[in-house]
Enzyme design. Structure first.
Site: not given
Ligand code: GLC
Length: 746
Positions: A294-296
């Site tokens: 996932s992105d942050a």
């Protein structure tokens, strides 16, 4: 495609399944958790809080750096020992990595190595031009070489995974992340991403100096409404598949080991829990067998999106959609056990995610060689002379000569550039001396002093120059007389592009434009050198300044490369991969637009703005040289079906280019096409191919392109991929404005 031989693939799969069968539920969940660096010490705040304070201007970069350097990092050693962490983001340093890797490998029950990732976007310590600049070189071999160099430096620092390449097609200059990819065209982003994957991973990702690539941000992050970061993306399925997905597909099929879904929604469904994207397309259609990260904090943000009721729901949605690893939101580690026990997430879904993570770790050779970084010498691994040479070459090849007219109205005069080294230059503008502005965005491990500013280069090359930081009226009255030419160094701060850096206004700041006016008032030649991370408003400069050099953010060799171009030691060859709009109000602005029923023009009832020109100030593909080129003999013919039963075989194009000037040069030859009549209207131009050729004065070369059926086709209103029989118009040459034309019937 990464050629993993079948035997090796089988061996890896057996190891994955064997290890999986021995893992507890907690250990499986641990592998899906990526932790960021957290600070301990007297700050009483987390790394993210400190970072946000810096981004919000509450902490200066210097204060932030001081905190980070002095902070003890909480490396969660007990969690590593307990097998509750699979990966770290943003922790660097061979010694520190060796320490935590040793805990994972030698003190945890199963000894599964950690996967260390970091944003090595355009260099690790030897920072090269931002991707939007480097893409302008139109040179895949260069893109691969700079990636290879970055991988060697990153691996030496303990990093085995970069969150790059970003291949988001970006058609809106207001979006700050346009800086991070290869601009507005999907073929450019496709070629750029493919070259970067090759450079990072090589054909053997288990090599000590290879690192895993991460194709991001999947998908269509660059289509954010209004150019506003993190905003919704609304695209038809057809446009998504024609204008955005190909760049991710090409990079995935080049063998990228990981993919990062984007923060945004597409038609209302967040990418982070979008099973159509993450499972049906990525794995079902493209056969991806790597890992998604996932992105942050993106999984937790499904709640804010309004897609998840709470963090547990977010974890459920993401895992079931095909998200393997959670970047720093902690949703998986906190919620997954109950989700599995309740059956809301099946063990099969978790096993799939863990298998993907383990497979990537095996393919990277981490089990056999977890201490790969020890094979590199951190003291000599960075900023090697040969790395600086590559960085300077990349910078030279990224600088776009936008304008180069004779000075004044003396038509016979030569263009202002290149300058003679006999001239006395007056270098004006604080950016000329600001080393720490040269890296641009996403240069997380750059050290400002590693960079050569223009003033540094003038000093080291013993240029005859005066530096005026603001070129105030007083400074000018004292120095103008001694100067032969003024170099106005202006642009944007590096923080104005990149993530969370959307601008509603693309103007160059008033103080910088006032300085340019003062220089013009001296009556002497003025050259503008631009340091910026995105297309900006250049109307005033184009109308008033005889020479304009787009230098973007070039990294460690910025100053030397600018002088290479200004003095003509290097003949500029770069071309724009993103259009420069008249102003923010005319965004999005891109070359491959539809014609509309009333193409913009002078007449009132046409598609345009009555208060601004529709045409960009400089369009995709624009870039000048110190020599001249002539094009001739454009031909186009239908080639025999290159795919059995191919209803519409591709088209073979060729064109001849001659260097008609007095000095050697590299010329980027562009080939476009248009399908003038189709069920769904097609863009007025579409890039079909490009090739850069080197030509001595008087030399000619014939350049050939092949336009494939896949390029010619499109999805009709029933989502069938079709290639219409009929006329195809072909355009080829050195820029959109100067193409030769041909037509062919397919
Ligand atoms: C950021 C960016 C992503 C980056 C990640 C890790 O939010 O969106 O591109 O790789 O976090 O730093």
């Amino acid at each position: 495609m990464l050629e993993v031989n079948p035997e090796k693939r089988t061996q890896i799969e057996e190891k994955v399944q064997d290890l999986l069968s021995r893992m507890t539920l907690e250990e499986k969940i641990g592998q899906t958790r990526q932790c960021g660096p957290s600070l301990v010490g007297a700050f009483g705040m987390s790394f993210e809080e400190a970072l946000n304070m810096m981004m919000d201007g509450k902490l200066s970069k210097a204060e932030f750096d001081k905190m980070i350097e002095s902070a003890e990092m909480d490396l969660k050693e007990d969690d590593i020992r307990a097998g509750r962490i699979g990966s770290f983001n943003g922790v660097t340093g061979a010694e520190r990595i060796h320490h935590i890797q040793q805990i994972a490998v030698e003190e945890s029950r199963l000894g599964i190595p950690l996967l260390i990732g970091c944003d090595v976007i355009h260099g690790h310590r030897t920072i090269t031009p931002i991707p939007l600049a480097e893409s302008g070189a139109f040179e895949p071999s260069l893109w691969e070489r700079t990636a290879r160099m970055s991988a060697k430096e990153a691996a030496a620092d303990g990093i085995k995974w970069t969150f790059a390449p970003m291949v988001d097609v970006s058609k809106d200059a207001r979006w700050g992340r346009i800086s991070e990819g290869a601009g507005e065209d999907v073929l450019m982003n496709s070629c750029y991403g493919e070259a970067k994957v090759r450079g990072y991973q090589t054909q053997d990702p288990s090599a000590p100096d290879a690192i895993a690539a991460c194709v991001k941000h999947f998908a269509a992050y660059g289509g954010a409404e209004g150019g506003r970061d993190y905003n919704r993306v609304e695209l038809s399925e057809q446009r998504l598949r024609e204008d955005y997905l190909p760049s991710y597909e090409v990079a995935v099929k080049a063998g990228a080991l990981t993919v990062m879904p984007a923060f945004n929604t597409i038609s209302g469904v967040p990418c982070s829990c979008n099973s159509y994207l993450l499972t049906a397309i990525l794995r079902g259609e493209w056969g991806f067998e790597g890992m998604t990260i996932s992105d942050a904090n993106a999984i937790a943000e499904l709640v804010a999106h309004g897609a998840a009721a709470d963090r547990k729901d977010a974890a459920r949605l993401a895992m079931n959609a095909g998200m393997d690893m959670d970047m720093t939101s902690e949703c998986y580690i906190e919620e997954m056990k109950e989700l599995i026990e309740s059956g809301a997430v099946s063990m099969a879904a978790l096993d799939r995610a863990v298998s993907d993570v383990l497979r990537v770790k095996f393919e990277l050779g981490l089990f056999e060689n977890p201490y790969y970084m020890d094979e590199q010498d951190p003291e000599t691994a960075f900023l090697k002379p040969e790395y600086r040479t590559i960085a300077r070459e990349a910078a030279d090849k990224s600088i776009v000569l936008l304008k180069n007219d004779p000075f004044g109205d003396r038509d016979a005069a030569a263009p202002v550039l290149p300058l003679s080294r006999d001239l006395h230059l007056c270098i004006c503008g604080k950016l000329a001396a600001q080393r720490d502005e040269m890296p641009g965005t996403w240069a997380v491990n750059a050290k400002g002093n590693d960079c050569v500013s223009i003033v540094d280069a003038c000093e080291s090359q013993k240029v005859n120059y005066t530096f005026l930081e603001t070129a105030s009226a007083d400074e000018l009255s004292a120095h103008a007389a001694e100067c032969d030419v003024f170099v106005a160094v202006i642009g944007e701060p590096r923080e104005w592009s990149g993530e969370a850096s959307s601008r509603s206004d693309l103007k160059i700041s008033a103080d910088q434009l006032d300085m340019v006016r003062r220089l013009l008032d001296t009556g002497k030649p003025v050259v503008a050198v631009l340091f910026n991370g995105r297309p900006i408003e250049l109307t005033f400069l184009k109308e008033n300044v005889p020479a304009i050099v787009e230098a973007w953010h070039l990294g460690v060799e910025a100053g030397n490369a600018v002088l290479d171009i200004l003095f003509g030691d290097v003949n500029p060859s770069a071309k724009l991969t993103a259009s420069f709009p008249y102003n923010a109000g005319t965004c999005p602005c891109y070359y491959d637009h539809p014609n509309t029923g009333r193409p913009g023009g002078r007449a009132k009832f046409t598609s345009k703005y009555f208060d601004a020109p529709l045409e960009p100030v400089y369009t995709f593909g624009h870039g000048l040289s110190y020599t001249t080129y002539e094009y001739s003999d454009l031909t186009a013919e239908v080639c025999p079906g290159n795919v059995p039963g191919d209803a519409a075989p591709g088209i073979d194009v060729q064109i001849t280019v001659k260097n008609t000037g007095s000095r050697a040069g590299d010329e980027v030859v562009l080939c476009f096409f248009r399908d003038p009549v189709a069920e769904r209207v097609r863009p007025v131009r579409k890039l079909a191919g490009f090739e850069k050729v080197s030509l001595e004065p008087g030399q000619s070369k014939t350049v050939r392109f092949h336009i494939t059926r896949r390029q010619l086709g499109y999805f009709n209103s029933r989502m069938n991929f079709v290639v219409d029989p009929g006329e195809i118009d072909i355009y080829a040459g050195g820029s959109l404005e100067s193409c030769l034309e041909a037509s062919v019937r397919i």
